[in-house]
Write an enzyme that holds these catalytic residues in place. Structure first.
Site, mmCIF file in Angstrom:
data_model
loop_
_atom_site.group_PDB
_atom_site.id
_atom_site.type_symbol
_atom_site.label_atom_id
_atom_site.label_comp_id
_atom_site.label_asym_id
_atom_site.label_seq_id
_atom_site.Cartn_x
_atom_site.Cartn_y
_atom_site.Cartn_z
ATOM 1 N N ASP A 1 -4.880 -41.893 25.229
ATOM 2 C CA ASP A 1 -5.516 -41.883 24.599
ATOM 3 C C ASP A 1 -6.883 -42.066 24.187
ATOM 4 O OD1 ASP A 1 -4.504 -44.225 23.427
ATOM 5 O OD2 ASP A 1 -3.092 -43.047 22.883
ATOM 6 N N HIS B 1 -19.556 -22.121 22.805
ATOM 7 C CA HIS B 1 -18.679 -21.720 22.034
ATOM 8 C C HIS B 1 -17.648 -22.159 21.556
ATOM 9 C CE1 HIS B 1 -18.126 -22.553 26.308
ATOM 10 N NE2 HIS B 1 -17.258 -22.728 25.864
ATOM 11 N N ASP C 1 -22.889 -28.867 27.509
ATOM 12 C CA ASP C 1 -21.573 -27.829 28.104
ATOM 13 C C ASP C 1 -22.382 -26.159 28.686
ATOM 14 O OD1 ASP C 1 -19.472 -27.577 29.482
ATOM 15 O OD2 ASP C 1 -18.911 -25.887 28.044
ATOM 16 N N GLU D 1 -25.826 -29.865 31.209
ATOM 17 C CA GLU D 1 -24.612 -28.825 33.078
ATOM 18 C C GLU D 1 -25.808 -27.739 33.207
ATOM 19 O OE1 GLU D 1 -20.751 -26.753 33.657
ATOM 20 O OE2 GLU D 1 -21.755 -27.052 31.900
ATOM 21 N N ASP E 1 -9.027 -27.676 39.231
ATOM 22 C CA ASP E 1 -8.303 -27.468 37.804
ATOM 23 C C ASP E 1 -7.217 -27.098 38.428
ATOM 24 O OD1 ASP E 1 -7.389 -27.982 35.488
ATOM 25 O OD2 ASP E 1 -9.037 -26.381 34.535
#
Length: 669
Positions: free
Chosen positions: A195, A268, A378, A408, A537
């Site tokens: 966290d 989004h 983003d 980005e 990823d």
């Protein structure tokens, strides 16, 4: 345990945050009147009052500055604007506490950019990208812009490194027990339990490494471990400690003279976002249908949106694929709404709707007032609403005129850096050049090819090839702008640097040596400094191993020493660059002041960098006026064999002989 005043300040900030969250939701009741003119929509009364108050605050500031001429223009909190905003957040403090906070000075290092304000006018106007460049704006860690970028939860980087279960059973909210083991390989949907307070616990590790800015992946409430699926923009994810944990982190970061950058995903959202949930429940009757791009035929027929399709993504999009693809609206035809990359979990926001724009702008204002020092945006170019990012910049800079706004963008786009929207771009073209050269024959093409863009653009380069790309990229952006570019070597969207280099340690050393000596803000992905590896990823998001037995200590020492050199040499941050020569597997370039009068902060007048990516020795002959007349001494860096002192020959030339897979950083004496 903190003293009373600090705790009271945190409580005050938390209450403000909670009140604003509920109030802002009330502010955004949609107007269903189809006859209205969108541009003429009246702002909520609270919004108008806030803006009036902001104008009064700015007027008061200007009057105060007549009495108190500005001194150093601090890049972080400590300037008058930042103090005013902090006082607003802490309005529950008494007058004495507010005065103490206003007087507190942030003792910032040179890299954060103490810039002498030339005059009152310069101090008042919002800084342009070139001002960030002059400040040596961002050397960090997580993206250096920091090693704190992404971590085992998939969303944080060093934020997830401290396992809060070991500190206390509850952080804001009690954590669930179903968590992955810290040291297990990361999975696509698993959570590790780290966290924001984990970053607070380990800030001294970052300070020791030389980091001055932390860039986080999204931290707002989300059901995805990477948190790019936002369902509440006004609330920090409870699994990360909630708003209270961010308050503690922001304070701790600023107390150390560091900055904190947040990740804004405004193109989004998640299918769990409350307006989308409202549409799912009520269909065409929902007041929020204009917040998204919906298929009107589905709405009129009462057909349910396919946010949770039974089939896989590929099967979901297969129906009517050809027609939908030709029209550029695959998900609109197959899901009933436009989704980012046609992923059902990510409905695209309708930023043509002024209500949506206001909600997003107020979100950015809220967290900037909270203490964020900038935003990584983003996929910003996918928001095509005219003027959106210009207004975003205006609103954010009205709160914090030093805020760093990073986009980005993967390709070369100098047209985006005219000073009206972004300060810098994520410099993926430079990533390809550095990694392609540093890895050389060790480049792991299968790993790189897992990412379609990298597979097309990241190729092996020799010395002349690297020099050619470097010359082109340096000429693409004007000097002031290229200093504000974010120079990364890897990240959550790519395989890790060492993995792209086939596990080769020399690849990492050469890449870091180039990155730390080129114009721009170096960005170190968490764990690269200790040798972490991982493919695409989620493999690139492994947990940070806090047992130092697992660390590559030599690489850590090399990274720390190299960062220290950059921070000690202003010419590496703000000087000009010229490629001096390239042949075979070797290349050399010079960082120097275009005008020697610019060298007003000490350090070397120039720094020469030579690199050899070959498997054998390489010699490079340099004939340039800049190297004549001086003896050049190489910097001792862990893991690199220092060169003996170099003296120009009678004709003024310099011969640099480099061992295999190595480099040198030389200064005149």
């Amino acid at each position: 345990m903190r003293g009373g005043p600090s705790v009271l300040a945190e409580v005050g900030a938390r209450r403000t945050s909670q009140q604003e969250t509920h109030k802002n939701r009330a502010d955004h009741r949609p107007n269903r009147d189809k006859e209205r003119v969108p541009a003429a929509r009246r702002l909520p009364r609270e919004t108008e009052e806030r803006r009036r108050q902001a104008g009064q605050d700015r007027d008061r500031q200007e009057r105060d500055e007549h009495r108190h001429p500005p001194g150093d223009a601090l890049a972080l909190q400590g300037n008058r604007d930042a103090e005013d905003h902090q006082r607003k957040l802490s309005h529950h403090e008494d007058a004495e506490q507010r005065e103490r906070r206003a007087r507190r000075k942030v003792d910032e290092v040179d890299d954060l950019g103490q810039q002498q304000a030339g005059d009152r006018e310069q101090n008042q106007r919002p800084p342009e990208p070139e001002e960030h460049a002059k400040r040596g704006a961002l050397i960090t860690h997580g993206r250096i812009l920091a090693t704190c970028h992404r971590g085992p939860d998939g969303g944080l980087g060093l934020a997830t490194l401290g396992n809060r279960r070991q500190r206390s059973p509850c952080v804001g909210n009690c954590k669930p027990g179903h968590l992955e083991a810290w040291d297990d390989p990361p999975t696509r949907h698993g959570f590790k339990g780290g966290d924001l307070l984990g970053i607070s616990e380990h800030l001294d590790y970052l300070v020791d490494l030389g980091i001055n800015t932390i860039s986080l992946n999204p931290i707002f409430a989300s059901a995805a471990n990477h948190r790019y699926h936002t369902y509440d923009y006004r609330r920090v994810d409870p699994l990360l400690g909630g708003d209270e944990a961010l308050r503690e982190l922001v304070d701790a970061v600023h107390e150390r003279g560091m900055r904190l950058i947040l990740d804004g995903v405004f193109n989004h959202a998640s299918r769990g976002l409350w307006p989308f949930h409202h549409v799912m429940e009520n269909g065409a009757a929902s007041p929020y249908v204009d917040w998204f791009i919906l298929n009107p035929d589905w709405l009129s027929s009462g057909r349910q949106l396919r946010a949770y399709a039974e089939e896989s993504g590929a099967e979901t999009l297969e129906a009517d694929w050809a027609l939908a693809h030709a029209a550029g609206r695959e998900s609109l035809a197959t899901l009933g709404y436009r989704a980012w990359w046609d992923l059902p979990a990510l409905p695209k926001l309708n930023t043509d709707n002024p209500e949506v724009r206001e909600y997003l702008f107020e979100t950015a204002e809220h967290w900037t007032r909270f203490g964020a020092d900038g935003w990584r945006l983003d996929v910003p170019t996918e928001i095509e609403t005219a003027g959106f990012w210009q207004e975003f910049r205006r609103r954010v800079r009205a709160v914090n005129r030093d805020a760093y706004i990073l986009a980005e963008v993967w390709d070369e786009r100098p047209d985006l850096l005219d000073g009206s929207t972004y300060d810098g771009l994520m410099n993926y073209p430079l990533l390809c050049a550095i990694v392609g050269f540093a890895a050389g024959t060790h480049l792991d093409s299968p790993s790189v090819g897992q990412h379609s863009w990298l597979g097309r653009n990241l190729v092996t380069l020799d010395g002349p090839g690297f020099a050619e790309v470097l010359d082109r990229l340096m000429a693409t952006y004007r000097p002031a702008v290229r200093g504000a570019m974010l120079n990364l070597l890897d990240g959550h969207d790519t395989p890790r640097l060492r993995t792209m280099g086939g596990g080769d340690r020399a690849t990492v050393r050469l890449a870091l040596l180039a990155q730390m000596t080129l114009p721009g803000a170096p960005c170190l992905y968490y764990g690269d400094e200790i040798g972490l590896q991982g493919g695409m990823d989620p493999a690139s998001r492994g947990a940070f191993p806090w047992s130092s037995d697992a660390w590559d200590r030599e690489m850590l020492a090399f990274t720390r020493a190299l960062i220290a050199v950059r921070r000690a040499e202003p010419v590496l941050r703000r000087g000009g660059i010229r490629v001096l020569g390239a042949e075979g597997t070797a290349v050399a370039y010079l960082r120097s002041w275009a005008d020697r009068s610019e060298n007003d902060r000490g350090g070397s007048p120039s720094v020469l960098v030579a690199l050899n990516n070959g498997e054998g020795d390489s010699s490079l002959a340099i004939h340039a006026a800049e190297v004549a007349g001086a003896t050049w001494s190489s910097e001792a860096l862990p893991g690199l064999r220092p060169l003996r002192d170099l003296m120009p020959s009678r004709d003024g030339g310099l011969i640099i002989s480099l061992p295999p897979r190595s480099g040198a950083l030389l200064r005149p004496r």
